[in-house]
Design an enzyme around this catalytic site. Structure first.
Site, short mmCIF file in Angstrom:
data_model
loop_
_atom_site.label_atom_id
_atom_site.label_comp_id
_atom_site.label_asym_id
_atom_site.label_seq_id
_atom_site.Cartn_x
_atom_site.Cartn_y
_atom_site.Cartn_z
N GLN A 1 61.92 -1.08 -8.43
CA GLN A 1 62.94 -1.88 -7.74
C GLN A 1 62.25 -2.88 -6.76
OE1 GLN A 1 63.72 1.84 -7.68
NE2 GLN A 1 64.30 1.32 -9.74
N LYS B 1 56.50 -15.80 -13.54
CA LYS B 1 57.49 -16.63 -14.24
C LYS B 1 57.54 -18.08 -13.78
CE LYS B 1 60.49 -13.43 -16.48
NZ LYS B 1 61.83 -13.04 -16.79
N GLY C 1 64.06 -6.52 -7.24
CA GLY C 1 63.59 -5.85 -8.46
C GLY C 1 63.40 -6.84 -9.60
N ASP C 2 62.85 -6.35 -10.71
CA ASP C 2 62.63 -7.17 -11.91
C ASP C 2 61.70 -8.35 -11.66
OD1 ASP C 2 64.52 -5.52 -13.23
OD2 ASP C 2 66.13 -6.71 -12.34
N GLU C 3 60.78 -8.22 -10.74
CA GLU C 3 59.90 -9.34 -10.40
C GLU C 3 58.73 -9.48 -11.36
OE1 GLU C 3 60.41 -6.75 -8.35
OE2 GLU C 3 61.43 -7.44 -6.51
N GLY C 4 58.50 -8.43 -12.17
CA GLY C 4 57.32 -8.46 -13.05
C GLY C 4 56.25 -7.50 -12.56
N LYS C 5 56.70 -6.44 -11.90
CA LYS C 5 55.72 -5.46 -11.36
C LYS C 5 54.95 -4.77 -12.48
CE LYS C 5 58.99 -3.34 -9.18
NZ LYS C 5 60.07 -4.33 -9.36
N GLY D 1 62.69 -0.50 -15.09
CA GLY D 1 62.31 -0.91 -16.44
C GLY D 1 61.15 -1.86 -16.32
N HIS D 2 59.97 -1.38 -16.63
CA HIS D 2 58.77 -2.22 -16.50
C HIS D 2 58.28 -2.62 -17.89
CE1 HIS D 2 57.95 -0.34 -12.29
NE2 HIS D 2 58.97 -1.18 -12.30
N THR E 1 69.34 0.63 -3.81
CA THR E 1 69.11 1.88 -4.51
C THR E 1 68.95 2.97 -3.43
OG1 THR E 1 67.89 2.92 -6.30
CG2 THR E 1 66.58 1.63 -4.74
P1 IMP Z 1 70.75 2.69 -8.80
O1 IMP Z 1 69.32 2.57 -8.42
O2 IMP Z 1 70.97 2.99 -10.25
O3 IMP Z 1 71.52 3.62 -7.90
O4 IMP Z 1 71.45 1.23 -8.59
C1 IMP Z 1 71.61 0.66 -7.29
C2 IMP Z 1 71.39 -0.85 -7.33
O5 IMP Z 1 70.01 -1.11 -7.60
C3 IMP Z 1 72.17 -1.56 -8.44
O6 IMP Z 1 72.53 -2.86 -7.95
C4 IMP Z 1 71.16 -1.70 -9.54
O7 IMP Z 1 71.44 -2.80 -10.40
C5 IMP Z 1 69.89 -1.93 -8.74
N1 IMP Z 1 68.68 -1.51 -9.46
C6 IMP Z 1 68.22 -0.25 -9.66
N2 IMP Z 1 67.07 -0.24 -10.33
C7 IMP Z 1 66.76 -1.53 -10.55
C8 IMP Z 1 65.65 -2.16 -11.18
O8 IMP Z 1 64.69 -1.54 -11.65
N3 IMP Z 1 65.70 -3.53 -11.21
C9 IMP Z 1 66.73 -4.24 -10.66
N4 IMP Z 1 67.76 -3.69 -10.06
C10 IMP Z 1 67.78 -2.34 -10.00
#
Ligand code: IMP
Length: 433
Positions: free
Chosen positions: A224, A331, A12-16, A40-41, A239
């Site tokens: 994600q 990045k 996740g958080d790759e810059g999608k 969070g985009h 997730t």
């Molecule tokens: P959940 O999705 O809130 O249940 O979290 C499960 C795992 O996924 C945790 O390690 C979170 O930090 C990670 N996670 C969930 N959404 C994101 C995201 O958008 N970016 C990065 N990590 C995420």
């Protein structure tokens, strides 16, 4: 016209958000297919910064219809806040965003249980975003969830809520020693959202297919990333949905024959939020600099992200499970200051070398990266306008990532703005686009 899937190729958080926003220029529909407001985009247009959690990134183009499809979980309060925020900034979000009636609702007890379950796990907690994502998907799988469509039928909503709450209150009071939740309070709050959200309710599957049949182009936007996938990620540190390309088909309600591009978004290094194994994680001063230069703090929770060198074993794995046609590398500019750069090409464990993602979790937990070290370029690249003008070391680095990931790098991002994206291979998303 065919559909394109945009999928996170890491944790996740790759810059999608940026990638989707940029590519949405030539598309008609942007469809979010899984996850919820755990995402969070960040999208930057001119001097404006937009942080989107639930609303598809295509919202910033007036010609795009943003669709929240069946596989997403919706927290209606967050949805309304986000829509209001976009309206306040001049976007006609209420008129344009469409939501599937089959998407499940995140209820107050889901958020509460997410907190309580994490607390109960103690040191073994997953580090979830505490947005109620896991408990909402668990209820969906157990067939006791409430859906977006239920908001618009008071009788059904109350019936389903009563049944769900009966069980949830037993859990809350008897297992977690908490006060029970009140049916009336929840019903009043949620049914109160219905009026304002009614206009969004759409048969999104019908809409997507009509659009495809009419020759329009669709982007399926993942949240994600591959390694957080419930089936293919680093379970249990994942997730509760399927961010991989397969999830776009089930979550979006389209068959594989419609998809002709699967674009994996990957940073030139790697980050992770929350708990779980991370072979290339950096604990030293290099890692600290990378975190600071990259601004590696969560868009949703503000948590500091863990950082590490690019992991090619994971990139190859992501390539395989998604069937990537392209990589969108983000990045690259963050690495400009480092004298030398590392890429993990394999792992070592117990005297054995693993070039592929190890089949057993405990090997991955103890895997030691085997690094290839290459020179950095040592100059600012954020103003470069043409790929060929990048320093040779930067281009060599991209070549190395491509060779290691075994997927072609088509775009390279060198800053957060739309304009800071270099085209490395001229393969337009939409023919003629
Ligand atoms: P959940 O999705 O809130 O249940 O979290 C499960 C795992 O996924 C945790 O390690 C979170 O930090 C990670 N996670 C969930 N959404 C994101 C995201 O958008 N970016 C990065 N990590 C995420």
């Amino acid at each position: 016209m065919p559909a394109t899937i945009i999928v996170g190729a890491q944790w996740g958080d790759e810059g999608k958000g940026k990638a989707t926003d940029m590519l949405a220029d030539t598309t008609d529909l942007v469809v979010r297919y899984q996850g919820g407001n755990n995402a969070g985009h960040t999208v930057i247009v001119g001097d404006q910064v937009f942080k989107l959690h639930l609303i598809p990134s295509g919202i910033l183009y007036p010609h795009v219809t943003p669709v929240i499809a069946d596989g997403v979980v919706i927290d209606p309060k967050v949805m309304l806040e986000e829509l209001d925020g976009l309206e306040a900034r001049g976007l006609d979000a209420f008129a344009r965003v469409k939501g599937s009636g089959n998407a499940h609702l995140i209820m107050p007890y889901h958020r509460e249980l997410d907190l309580l379950i994490e607390r109960r796990l103690g040191k073994a907690n997953l580090g979830t975003t505490k947005r109620g994502i896991g408990p909402a998907y668990a209820d969906k799988a157990s067939r006791v969830g409430l859906r977006f469509q239920d908001l618009f039928d008071e009788k059904i909503f109350r019936q389903k809520l009563e049944a769900a709450l009966h069980h949830k209150n037993e859990l809350l009071t008897k297992i977690y020693n908490r006060l029970p939740m009140d049916l009336e309070e929840i019903a009043e709050e949620y049914l109160g959202y219905a009026d304002r959200l009614q206009g969004l309710l759409t048969d999104t599957t019908e809409m997507i297919h009509t659009s495809l049949e009419g020759g329009q182009h669709i982007i399926l936007e993942g949240a994600q990333g591959t390694l957080l996938d419930l089936d293919h990620g680093t379970y249990p540190f994942v997730t509760s949905s399927n961010p991989v390309a397969g999830g776009a088909l089930t979550g979006g309600g389209i068959g594989p024959r419609h998809v002709d591009r699967v674009i994996g978004i990957t940073k030139a290094y790697i980050t992770r939020v929350g708990a779980g194994p991370f072979p290339t994680e950096l604990f030293d001063e290099v890692g600290e600099r990378m975190t600071d230069i990259g601004g590696e703090y969560g868009t949703t929770t503000g948590r500091r992200r863990r950082v590490g060198w690019f992991d090619a074993v994971l990139a190859r794995y992501a390539n395989r499970v998604n069937g990537l046609t392209d990589l969108f590398l983000t990045k690259l500019d963050v690495l400009s200051e480092f004298e030398t750069l590392k890429v993990a090409t394999a792992y070592r464990y117990d005297g054995k070398v693993y070039e592929n993602f190890p089949p057993h979790q405990s090997i991955f937990h103890h895997a030691e990266p085997v690094y290839e070290e290459v020179p950095g370029w040592g100059s600012d690249i954020t103003e470069v306008e043409d790929y060929s003008d990048l320093p040779v070391e930067a281009r060599d680095f991209v070549d190395l990532l491509e060779e290691q990931a075994q997927a072609p790098v088509t775009w390279v991002s060198i800053g957060p703005k739309r304009s800071q994206t270099l085209v490395r291979r001229d393969v337009p998303l939409v023919p003629g686009g």
